[in-house]
Design a protein around this motif. Sequence first.
Motif, PDB file in Angstrom:
ATOM      1  N   VAL A 130     -30.575   1.300   8.608  1.00 57.83           N
ATOM      2  CA  VAL A 130     -29.447   2.110   9.052  1.00 57.83           C
ATOM      3  C   VAL A 130     -28.277   1.190   9.351  1.00 57.83           C
ATOM      4  N   THR A 131     -27.095   1.547   8.833  1.00 55.56           N
ATOM      5  CA  THR A 131     -25.880   0.810   9.146  1.00 55.56           C
ATOM      6  C   THR A 131     -25.247   1.448  10.364  1.00 55.56           C
ATOM      7  N   ILE A 132     -24.954   0.636  11.367  1.00 58.33           N
ATOM      8  CA  ILE A 132     -24.370   1.143  12.613  1.00 58.33           C
ATOM      9  C   ILE A 132     -22.926   1.556  12.343  1.00 58.33           C
ATOM     10  N   PRO A 133     -22.578   2.826  12.627  1.00 57.14           N
ATOM     11  CA  PRO A 133     -21.207   3.297  12.371  1.00 57.14           C
ATOM     12  C   PRO A 133     -20.239   2.821  13.455  1.00 57.14           C
ATOM     13  N   GLU A 134     -18.954   2.951  13.174  1.00 58.07           N
ATOM     14  CA  GLU A 134     -17.914   2.634  14.167  1.00 58.07           C
ATOM     15  C   GLU A 134     -18.035   3.594  15.347  1.00 58.07           C
ATOM     16  N   GLY A 135     -17.719   3.106  16.553  1.00 56.24           N
ATOM     17  CA  GLY A 135     -17.664   3.971  17.730  1.00 56.24           C
ATOM     18  C   GLY A 135     -18.970   4.089  18.365  1.00 56.24           C
TER      19      GLY A 135
END
Length: 135
Positions: A130-135
């Motif tokens: 999983v790529t960690i999203p912004e925010g």
Amino acid sequence: SRLFAQLQDTRAAELGIVDVQVGMSSLEDVFLTIAKKAEADEAKATNQTTIVHLKTGEQVGVLLGQEEWETSLLGTTFQVVWGTDKEGSLMPVSTIEKKTKDKTVTVTCPDGIQAGQNVEVSADGQQFQVTIPEG
């Protein structure tokens, strides 16, 4: 042949059997089966992969000749149907895909991980990147 004679004499009518036929594989079928297995074994030993296009639009790298069910990073469960090209090399012909239900999994971002970084998440016995999203 004794088994078939016994079947025909005693149980054929009872089981609704009208006819029994036995055929032999052609030499070509036997050769192709051996060649496919050898190529799949070599691919496994050398970790040779190929890209498969799923009906969901995903492109997935799979081990050449892999026949077991797999799950993509987006959760699509699929199996590759293999064939051969003109030279006799293995190639993906199609895929069989199982419909999966969407599932929401809430994950707490580990300390020290920033937006854009990848983490491995385990859910229902499956591993996901999983790529960690912004925010």
